[in-house]
Design a protein around this motif. Structure first.
Motif, PDB file in Angstrom:
ATOM      1  N   THR A 155       0.818  -1.243  -0.039  1.00 44.65           N
ATOM      2  CA  THR A 155       0.132   0.148  -0.107  1.00 44.65           C
ATOM      3  C   THR A 155       0.860   1.415  -0.188  1.00 44.65           C
ATOM      4  N   VAL A 161      -3.561   4.596   1.509  1.00 47.04           N
ATOM      5  CA  VAL A 161      -4.177   3.735   2.035  1.00 47.04           C
ATOM      6  C   VAL A 161      -4.226   3.522   3.362  1.00 47.04           C
ATOM      7  N   HIS A 162      -2.887   3.379   3.932  1.00 50.29           N
ATOM      8  CA  HIS A 162      -2.752   2.764   5.091  1.00 50.29           C
ATOM      9  C   HIS A 162      -2.731   3.936   6.217  1.00 50.29           C
ATOM     10  N   LEU A 192      -7.052   3.571   6.746  1.00 46.75           N
ATOM     11  CA  LEU A 192      -7.617   2.610   6.910  1.00 46.75           C
ATOM     12  C   LEU A 192      -6.626   1.769   8.272  1.00 46.75           C
ATOM     13  N   ALA A 242     -10.753   3.345   1.270  1.00 50.11           N
ATOM     14  CA  ALA A 242      -9.779   4.425   1.655  1.00 50.11           C
ATOM     15  C   ALA A 242     -10.415   5.729   1.540  1.00 50.11           C
ATOM     16  N   ARG A 281     -13.205   6.797   3.612  1.00 52.12           N
ATOM     17  CA  ARG A 281     -12.835   7.239   4.953  1.00 52.12           C
ATOM     18  C   ARG A 281     -12.056   8.724   4.885  1.00 52.12           C
ATOM     19  N   SER A 298      -9.532   9.850   2.456  1.00 50.32           N
ATOM     20  CA  SER A 298      -8.005   9.818   1.960  1.00 50.32           C
ATOM     21  C   SER A 298      -7.987  11.020   1.222  1.00 50.32           C
ATOM     22  N   THR A 343      -4.396   6.801  -3.842  1.00 46.38           N
ATOM     23  CA  THR A 343      -4.602   5.469  -2.982  1.00 46.38           C
ATOM     24  C   THR A 343      -4.113   4.343  -4.063  1.00 46.38           C
TER      25      THR A 343
END
Length: 585
Positions: free
Chosen positions: A192, A196-197, A200, A232, A235, A237, A241
């Protein structure tokens, strides 16, 4: 039926998110056949640094060039050697692009920085290799546990902000994290970028991958990657991503019987004798025979060219480890190219039997040459040693150790050219990484010439072949072994520690101190005490190293006769003057 190859299911997804441009890049290569066996599955993810104007170009270059160049490296190279060399070259190119951009910024105001994070996952045989620089990430999901396998190269500066401490193209020097992990069937790897990370939590990432592993689920790697990127963004981002999902569905076959069957594609040759026509070749004479193989001088009945034919011993017709080793000899010979290594010939006709051909070297083995040239000059022997080293360097460039350098495995043809023969003990890093369902045939070199680390079961390297070359050069100069006959009997570190090196000039007064010093260092019992490279050894054989002259314990009259006699004359003169002065008192 299993095909004996690693099998994976892959998926990937990238989205620019709210940004106008996607500076992330990704790529997965899933080759087949020999490329899969020798190179493995390759996944690369990169995130161009947004503060660098050419971040997008840098990340794209990292992915595209790494995959293409890695798959093009010699299949004898290990994953580590291949990846590190490609990464180093790629980093220098990115850094150079930035410098060229800086030099032109005053002309067109178009300065760009080519900087990107980069994470590489290579699955070869039963091992995962990871190369990482920056803050993209690689996870592994196994038995319900999601483990982060990389470390972010970022430094916190307060108020939730951080800056990237390491990246591709950031500096001319490259510091890459490297590690290996054993594979298990069912393992899932997740790559990722921070878009992304950072948005999430690990718990949710685990749930996606757990669903993927559920046999009752319709999810596959591609749909899982799509879900992760979509969630992502949902949420919040605010970055590009990107994620990649690689699931190991099957490991290489562990069936020894099937592996043996694949090796036995050609039958062992029958007993061969002088005058026979075999597979289109006339057997002229037997050159060598042992319990492991036979070597013949043959003539092609069509072209009338002379070759050397090596055939396997029927004693091992049911031994898959031996057969693999024999097949590997031809494979190695076709990949090592040097005027100082015997050339393996590609037959013009399809073979019906298991054997291979090499060029015929009209000359004598170095073993015989030593016996016939006891009075050879030091310069001639150094030239032979240099040619042996040039041949060995061709092996080492292929990440291969010869492991059996000795006079019997070196040919000297009529014009004085030296050629290394016999690949039966070679260790190929790229092949050693491939797991097989048999215990490999480890044919080590002759005890007289092999480095101590082989018997001590310690790590080997270029310095191990260097030890053998040094012993051979010493023998050419003196007719003896540098540690005497006791060397062959040594079994442990205590035995080796009691050995004493005998200076070459004790047997041959014509050997200069600096050449003896080079030999002493080249065949040091400790691998760490030897030269780091073969070229350093040859340089010291050809150019006097002052440190060897200073440390010599050779008597001055032998080490430097001119200085000895001048000193003696001066001493006698002073003594006479003092005597005359005393008598005149």
């Amino acid at each position: 039926m299993h095909n004996g190859m690693l099998k994976v299911s892959v998926g990937q997804k990238s989205d620019p998110g709210p940004k106008p441009e996607n500076e992330d890049s990704m790529g997965i290569a899933t080759p087949s056949g020999l490329t899969l066996a020798n190179k493995g599955v390759v996944a690369v993810i990169a995130d161009g640094v947004s503060s660098a104007d050419a971040g997008k170009e840098a990340s794209a270059a990292c992915v595209k060039n790494f995959i293409a160049d890695y798959l093009s490296t010699p299949d004898t190279w290990s994953v580590k050697t291949s990846a590190h060399r490609v990464l180093s070259a790629l980093n220098r190119w990115l850094y150079g692009q930035s410098l060229r951009s800086i030099s032109s910024r005053f002309e067109n105001n178009d300065h760009k920085g080519y900087i990107s994070t980069m994470s590489v996952l290579i699955l070869k045989s039963t091992t995962a290799s990871i190369f990482h620089i920056g803050d993209s990430r690689i996870y592994r999901f196994r038995s319900g546990d999601l483990e982060l396998l990389t470390r972010d190269h970022s430094v916190a500066v307060g108020q939730g902000k951080a800056y990237l401490a390491r990246a591709m193209g950031m500096d001319l020097g490259l510091d890459v994290d490297y590690k290996t992990e054993p594979l298990q069937s069912g393992d899932v790897f997740l790559l990722t970028t921070d878009g992304v990370h950072d948005f999430l939590p690990r718990r949710e990432l685990s749930q996606y991958l757990e669903t993927l592993q559920d046999p009752d689920s319709d999810e596959d790697a591609e749909s899982t990657a799509n879900r992760i990127v979509a969630d992502a963004l949902a949420r919040g981002s605010d970055d590009n991503t990107t994620c990649q999902v690689i699931q190991v569905t099957e490991l290489p076959d562990g069936d020894a019987d099937e592996y043996c069957h694949k090796l036995n594609t050609l039958p062992f040759p029958p007993f061969l004798s002088e005058g026979m026509i075999f597979d289109g070749y006339r057997i002229l004479k037997e050159l060598h025979a042992s319990s492991r193989s036979q070597v013949y001088l043959v003539e092609d009945t069509e072209s009338h060219q002379h070759w050397v034919m090596k055939t396997p011993s029927v004693n091992f017709v049911d031994d898959p480890a031996y057969i693999e080793r024999f097949v590997l000899e031809e494979w190695i010979g076709k990949r090592v190219n040097s005027p100082h290594v015997v050339r393996v010939i590609e037959p013009e006709r399809d073979k019906k039997w298991l054997y291979y051909l090499t060029e015929y070297v009209a000359g004598a083995s170095l073993e015989r040459w030593i016996g016939q040239n006891r009075s050879s000059g030091v310069e001639q022997i150094v030239r032979i040693a240099e040619q042996i080293v040039q041949g060995l360097r061709a092996f080492h460039r292929k990440d291969t150790l010869h492991q059996d350098i000795k006079p019997a495995n070196i040919m000297v043809n009529r014009d004085g050219t030296v050629k290394i023969i016999d690949f039966g003990s070679c260790k190929v890093a790229g092949i050693d990484e491939i797991q097989v369902p048999i215990e490999r045939d480890q044919v080590l070199g002759t005890a007289t010439y092999s480095a101590p680390e082989y018997r001590l079961r310690r790590s080997t390297g270029v310095q191990s072949d260097l030890f053998s070359v040094s012993v051979v050069a010493y023998e050419m100069l003196t007719g003896y072994h540098p540690y005497g006959k006791a060397y062959e009997e040594c079994q442990d570190i205590r035995d080796f520690s009691q050995l004493k090196y005998a200076p070459a000039w004790q047997y041959n007064p014509m050997v200069p101190d600096w050449i003896d010093g080079a030999l002493r260092k080249g065949c040091s019992i400790s691998r760490e005490s030897r030269y780091d490279s073969l070229s350093e050894f040859i340089f010291d054989l050809k150019h006097p190293n002052k440190s060897f002259l200073k440390s010599s314990k050779r008597p001055l009259i032998e080490r430097n006769p001119l200085v000895f006699w001048k000193s003696l004359t001066l001493i006698l003169l002073v003594t006479q003057v003092l005597t005359i002065g005393f008598l005149m008192q």
